[in-house]
Scaffold this motif. Structure first.
Motif, PDB file in Angstrom:
ATOM      1  N   VAL A 229       0.679 -27.492  22.880  1.00 51.52           N
ATOM      2  CA  VAL A 229       1.864 -26.696  23.188  1.00 51.52           C
ATOM      3  C   VAL A 229       3.081 -27.550  22.864  1.00 51.52           C
ATOM      4  CG1 VAL A 229       3.231 -25.567  24.981  1.00 51.52           C
ATOM      5  CG2 VAL A 229       0.741 -25.330  24.987  1.00 51.52           C
ATOM      6  N   LEU A 230       3.968 -27.040  22.025  1.00 49.85           N
ATOM      7  CA  LEU A 230       5.169 -27.770  21.643  1.00 49.85           C
ATOM      8  C   LEU A 230       6.347 -27.273  22.489  1.00 49.85           C
ATOM      9  CD1 LEU A 230       4.747 -27.624  17.762  1.00 49.85           C
ATOM     10  CD2 LEU A 230       3.834 -29.324  19.377  1.00 49.85           C
ATOM     11  N   TYR A 231       7.232 -28.206  22.854  1.00 50.05           N
ATOM     12  CA  TYR A 231       8.358 -27.862  23.716  1.00 50.05           C
ATOM     13  C   TYR A 231       9.614 -28.519  23.170  1.00 50.05           C
ATOM     14  CZ  TYR A 231      11.149 -27.414  28.013  1.00 50.05           C
ATOM     15  OH  TYR A 231      12.129 -27.115  28.931  1.00 50.05           O
ATOM     16  N   GLU A 232      10.632 -27.711  22.941  1.00 54.80           N
ATOM     17  CA  GLU A 232      11.884 -28.223  22.388  1.00 54.80           C
ATOM     18  C   GLU A 232      13.057 -27.488  23.032  1.00 54.80           C
ATOM     19  OE1 GLU A 232      14.206 -28.559  18.049  1.00 54.80           O
ATOM     20  OE2 GLU A 232      12.339 -27.434  18.246  1.00 54.80           O
ATOM     21  N   VAL A 233      14.103 -28.234  23.347  1.00 52.77           N
ATOM     22  CA  VAL A 233      15.325 -27.642  23.896  1.00 52.77           C
ATOM     23  C   VAL A 233      16.479 -27.962  22.960  1.00 52.77           C
ATOM     24  CG1 VAL A 233      16.939 -27.580  25.829  1.00 52.77           C
ATOM     25  CG2 VAL A 233      14.499 -27.862  26.266  1.00 52.77           C
ATOM     26  N   SER A 234      17.205 -26.927  22.561  1.00 50.70           N
ATOM     27  CA  SER A 234      18.351 -27.110  21.674  1.00 50.70           C
ATOM     28  C   SER A 234      19.408 -26.065  21.994  1.00 50.70           C
ATOM     29  CB  SER A 234      17.917 -26.978  20.210  1.00 50.70           C
ATOM     30  OG  SER A 234      19.022 -27.084  19.337  1.00 50.70           O
TER      31      SER A 234
ATOM     32  N   ARG B 284      19.121 -22.026  29.122  1.00 54.10           N
ATOM     33  CA  ARG B 284      19.690 -20.719  29.477  1.00 54.10           C
ATOM     34  C   ARG B 284      18.872 -19.550  28.959  1.00 54.10           C
ATOM     35  NH1 ARG B 284      25.809 -21.415  27.663  1.00 54.10           N
ATOM     36  NH2 ARG B 284      25.848 -19.189  28.244  1.00 54.10           N
ATOM     37  N   ALA B 285      17.869 -19.822  28.136  1.00 56.57           N
ATOM     38  CA  ALA B 285      16.932 -18.800  27.672  1.00 56.57           C
ATOM     39  C   ALA B 285      15.693 -19.513  27.150  1.00 56.57           C
ATOM     40  CB  ALA B 285      17.541 -17.925  26.586  1.00 56.57           C
ATOM     41  N   VAL B 286      14.585 -18.773  27.108  1.00 57.74           N
ATOM     42  CA  VAL B 286      13.312 -19.336  26.666  1.00 57.74           C
ATOM     43  C   VAL B 286      12.713 -18.433  25.592  1.00 57.74           C
ATOM     44  CG1 VAL B 286      10.943 -19.909  27.360  1.00 57.74           C
ATOM     45  CG2 VAL B 286      12.861 -20.446  28.888  1.00 57.74           C
ATOM     46  N   LEU B 287      12.231 -19.048  24.533  1.00 54.96           N
ATOM     47  CA  LEU B 287      11.508 -18.342  23.474  1.00 54.96           C
ATOM     48  C   LEU B 287      10.064 -18.816  23.501  1.00 54.96           C
ATOM     49  CD1 LEU B 287      11.325 -16.520  20.976  1.00 54.96           C
ATOM     50  CD2 LEU B 287      12.088 -18.485  19.597  1.00 54.96           C
ATOM     51  N   LEU B 288       9.150 -17.892  23.775  1.00 55.59           N
ATOM     52  CA  LEU B 288       7.717 -18.194  23.771  1.00 55.59           C
ATOM     53  C   LEU B 288       7.130 -17.663  22.481  1.00 55.59           C
ATOM     54  CD1 LEU B 288       5.183 -19.221  25.261  1.00 55.59           C
ATOM     55  CD2 LEU B 288       4.985 -16.947  26.307  1.00 55.59           C
ATOM     56  N   THR B 289       6.599 -18.563  21.671  1.00 51.24           N
ATOM     57  CA  THR B 289       6.097 -18.179  20.357  1.00 51.24           C
ATOM     58  C   THR B 289       4.779 -18.900  20.085  1.00 51.24           C
ATOM     59  OG1 THR B 289       6.716 -18.001  18.015  1.00 51.24           O
ATOM     60  CG2 THR B 289       7.452 -19.978  19.190  1.00 51.24           C
TER      61      THR B 289
ATOM     62  N   GLY C 191      20.787 -24.983  24.670  1.00 52.99           N
ATOM     63  CA  GLY C 191      20.503 -24.075  25.769  1.00 52.99           C
ATOM     64  C   GLY C 191      19.260 -23.229  25.606  1.00 52.99           C
ATOM     65  N   LEU C 192      18.578 -23.324  24.474  1.00 56.00           N
ATOM     66  CA  LEU C 192      17.368 -22.542  24.229  1.00 56.00           C
ATOM     67  C   LEU C 192      16.140 -23.443  24.260  1.00 56.00           C
ATOM     68  CD1 LEU C 192      15.919 -19.912  23.416  1.00 56.00           C
ATOM     69  CD2 LEU C 192      16.348 -20.531  21.023  1.00 56.00           C
ATOM     70  N   ALA C 193      15.206 -23.115  25.127  1.00 58.65           N
ATOM     71  CA  ALA C 193      13.919 -23.814  25.162  1.00 58.65           C
ATOM     72  C   ALA C 193      12.915 -23.007  24.341  1.00 58.65           C
ATOM     73  CB  ALA C 193      13.420 -23.963  26.588  1.00 58.65           C
ATOM     74  N   THR C 194      12.330 -23.647  23.353  1.00 61.64           N
ATOM     75  CA  THR C 194      11.307 -22.994  22.531  1.00 61.64           C
ATOM     76  C   THR C 194       9.953 -23.588  22.885  1.00 61.64           C
ATOM     77  OG1 THR C 194      12.875 -22.644  20.722  1.00 61.64           O
ATOM     78  CG2 THR C 194      10.527 -22.482  20.195  1.00 61.64           C
ATOM     79  N   ILE C 195       9.054 -22.717  23.330  1.00 56.82           N
ATOM     80  CA  ILE C 195       7.697 -23.119  23.701  1.00 56.82           C
ATOM     81  C   ILE C 195       6.747 -22.501  22.686  1.00 56.82           C
ATOM     82  CG2 ILE C 195       5.909 -23.013  25.478  1.00 56.82           C
ATOM     83  CD1 ILE C 195       8.175 -22.669  27.548  1.00 56.82           C
ATOM     84  N   THR C 196       6.014 -23.358  21.982  1.00 57.93           N
ATOM     85  CA  THR C 196       5.149 -22.886  20.899  1.00 57.93           C
ATOM     86  C   THR C 196       3.689 -23.191  21.198  1.00 57.93           C
ATOM     87  OG1 THR C 196       6.927 -23.337  19.310  1.00 57.93           O
ATOM     88  CG2 THR C 196       4.718 -22.963  18.417  1.00 57.93           C
ATOM     89  N   LEU C 197       2.873 -22.158  21.316  1.00 53.31           N
ATOM     90  CA  LEU C 197       1.432 -22.350  21.433  1.00 53.31           C
ATOM     91  C   LEU C 197       0.942 -22.865  20.084  1.00 53.31           C
ATOM     92  CD1 LEU C 197       0.572 -18.991  23.260  1.00 53.31           C
ATOM     93  CD2 LEU C 197       1.231 -21.199  24.252  1.00 53.31           C
ATOM     94  N   ASN C 198       0.204 -23.982  20.107  1.00 54.66           N
ATOM     95  CA  ASN C 198      -0.025 -24.702  18.856  1.00 54.66           C
ATOM     96  C   ASN C 198      -1.495 -25.052  18.633  1.00 54.66           C
ATOM     97  OD1 ASN C 198       0.947 -25.983  16.472  1.00 54.66           O
ATOM     98  ND2 ASN C 198       0.810 -27.980  17.486  1.00 54.66           N
ATOM     99  N   ARG C 199      -2.335 -24.012  18.702  1.00 55.08           N
ATOM    100  CA  ARG C 199      -3.745 -24.178  18.306  1.00 55.08           C
ATOM    101  C   ARG C 199      -4.084 -23.081  17.284  1.00 55.08           C
ATOM    102  NH1 ARG C 199      -8.155 -23.972  22.258  1.00 55.08           N
ATOM    103  NH2 ARG C 199      -9.192 -25.444  20.866  1.00 55.08           N
ATOM    104  N   PRO C 200      -3.387 -23.032  16.165  1.00 59.92           N
ATOM    105  CA  PRO C 200      -3.608 -21.924  15.228  1.00 59.92           C
ATOM    106  C   PRO C 200      -5.032 -21.854  14.704  1.00 59.92           C
ATOM    107  CG  PRO C 200      -2.314 -23.669  14.209  1.00 59.92           C
ATOM    108  CD  PRO C 200      -2.383 -23.991  15.670  1.00 59.92           C
ATOM    109  N   GLU C 201      -5.705 -23.014  14.608  1.00 62.89           N
ATOM    110  CA  GLU C 201      -7.078 -23.024  14.112  1.00 62.89           C
ATOM    111  C   GLU C 201      -8.031 -22.307  15.068  1.00 62.89           C
ATOM    112  OE1 GLU C 201      -6.812 -26.214  17.077  1.00 62.89           O
ATOM    113  OE2 GLU C 201      -5.509 -25.529  15.444  1.00 62.89           O
ATOM    114  N   ALA C 202      -7.620 -22.177  16.342  1.00 66.94           N
ATOM    115  CA  ALA C 202      -8.428 -21.485  17.353  1.00 66.94           C
ATOM    116  C   ALA C 202      -7.746 -20.200  17.803  1.00 66.94           C
ATOM    117  CB  ALA C 202      -8.664 -22.412  18.543  1.00 66.94           C
ATOM    118  N   MET C 203      -6.868 -19.669  16.959  1.00 69.00           N
ATOM    119  CA  MET C 203      -6.102 -18.462  17.287  1.00 69.00           C
ATOM    120  C   MET C 203      -5.340 -18.637  18.607  1.00 69.00           C
ATOM    121  SD  MET C 203      -8.667 -15.430  15.932  1.00 69.00           S
ATOM    122  CE  MET C 203      -7.380 -14.181  15.881  1.00 69.00           C
ATOM    123  N   ASN C 204      -4.914 -19.875  18.827  1.00 68.42           N
ATOM    124  CA  ASN C 204      -4.138 -20.246  20.007  1.00 68.42           C
ATOM    125  C   ASN C 204      -4.842 -19.901  21.320  1.00 68.42           C
ATOM    126  OD1 ASN C 204      -1.808 -21.378  18.628  1.00 68.42           O
ATOM    127  ND2 ASN C 204      -1.420 -19.284  17.955  1.00 68.42           N
TER     128      ASN C 204
END
Length: 267
Positions: A5-10, A49-54, A12-25
Motif C-alpha cells: 500500500v503506497l501513501y503520499e500526501v501532497s 483535507r481529502a483522501v483519494l483511494l486508488t 492537502g491530498l492524501a493518496t492511498i494506492t493499493l499496490n498488489r496488481p499482480e494479485a489483483m490487489n
C-alpha cells in the motif's frame, strides 16, 4: 507503509494506492495492516483535507481477501485449534471501515477494475466513487460461504435499498459499470484511460475546499440515515453553527462580496 500500500500526501491530498496488481490487489495480511495504518494516518493528519483511494494496475481495484493466504490460515487454525483467521474482520477490516467513514474529510474512491468482497466494501466507504467504464462490482461473500464484512451490510442498503442489496448479497454477480451507475453504486463514470486524471482533479478540488463544511455534511448524512426528522433538524442546527463559525465560511462570504473565488484554509 509497506510496498503493498503506497501513501503520499501532497498539497492537502492524501493518496492511498493499493499496490498488489499482480494479485489483483487482493488483501493479504501485510496489505490489510498497511491499509489500516494508511487510512488511520490520513484521518489523524490535520494537514490532510481529502483522501483519494486508488489502486495500481488496470485489472482490479481490489478483489477482497487473498484467498490463497486465507486457505493456509484456515488449515493452520484447524491444526492449532486457535481460530485466528476470522479475527481479521475485527483487527483489520473494521478499523479500515471506521477510519474511512468517520474521518472528518472527504474520501474519493477511484475504481479502475474489479471491486469484489472487501474491495467492494472499501469503495462503498468512500464519500464519492468515480469509476472506469470497464469496472465491475461483486459482493462475492456468499459465493465462498461467508457473510458480509467490510461494512457492506451497512453501506450497500443505504445506497441502493435493502431489497436490491439483499439480492446482490444472496446471488453474487458481476455488476458492470453502467448498471452500477444506474443503481447508484457509482457517482460518476469515465473512460478507463481518463480515470486517474479525472479522479485526481476531483480529489484535489475537495482538498482545496471548505474542509469543516465537508466534515459537517458527511456527519449530517450519516446521522440522518437512522434518526428521525426532528433529530436530523437538531443535528443540522448543531453542525451549521460549527460550519458558520469556521474561518472558511468567513472567507467564502468575503469572496462572494468581492466577486472573487474563495481560497479556503480548511479550518
Amino acid at each position: 507503509m509497506a510496498d503493498t500500500v503506497l501513501y503520499e500526501v501532497s498539497d492537502g491530498l492524501a493518496t492511498i494506492t493499493l499496490n498488489r496488481p499482480e494479485a489483483m490487489n487482493a488483501m493479504n495480511t501485510e496489505a490489510k495492516v498497511a491499509l489500516r495504518d494508511a487510512v488511520q494516518a490520513a484521518a489523524a493528519d490535520e494537514t490532510v483535507r481529502a483522501v483519494l483511494l486508488t489502486a495500481a494496475g488496470d485489472r482490479a481495484f481490489c478483489v477482497g481477501q487473498d484467498l490463497k493466504e486465507h486457505v493456509g490460515s484456515l488449515m493452520a487454525d484447524r491444526e492449532s485449534g486457535e481460530g485466528r483467521t476470522m479475527s481479521t474482520v475485527r483487527e483489520h477490516y473494521n478499523p479500515i471501515v471506521r477510519a474511512l467513514t468517520q474521518m472528518k474529510k472527504p474520501v474519493v474512491a477511484a475504481v479502475n477494475g474489479v471491486a469484489a468482497g472487501a474491495g467492494f466494501g472499501f469503495a462503498l466507504c468512500a464519500d464519492y466513487r468515480i469509476a472506469a467504464d470497464s469496472s465491475s462490482f461483486n459482493t462475492s461473500f456468499a459465493g465462498v460461504a461467508l457473510t458480509a464484512d467490510s461494512g457492506v451490510s451497512w453501506t450497500l442498503p443505504r445506497l441502493i435499498g435493502p431489497g436490491r442489496a439483499t439480492d446482490l448479497l444472496l446471488f453474487p454477480r458481476s455488476v458492470k459499470a453502467q448498471e452500477a451507475y444506474e443503481l447508484g453504486i457509482v457517482n460518476r463514470l469515465v473512460p478507463a484511460a481518463e480515470l486517474a486524471e479525472e479522479a485526481g482533479k476531483l480529489a484535489r478540488t475537495l482538498a482545496e475546499g471548505p474542509t469543516v463544511a465537508y466534515a459537517a455534511l458527511k456527519e449530517a448524512v450519516a446521522f440522518s440515515g437512522d434518526h428521525s426528522l426532528d433529530e436530523a433538524l437538531d443535528k443540522e442546527d448543531e453542525l451549521q453553527a460549527r460550519a458558520g463559525a469556521s474561518e472558511d465560511h468567513a472567507i467564502a462570504v468575503q469572496a462572494f462580496i468581492a466577486k472573487e473565488k474563495p481560497k479556503y484554509l480548511g479550518r
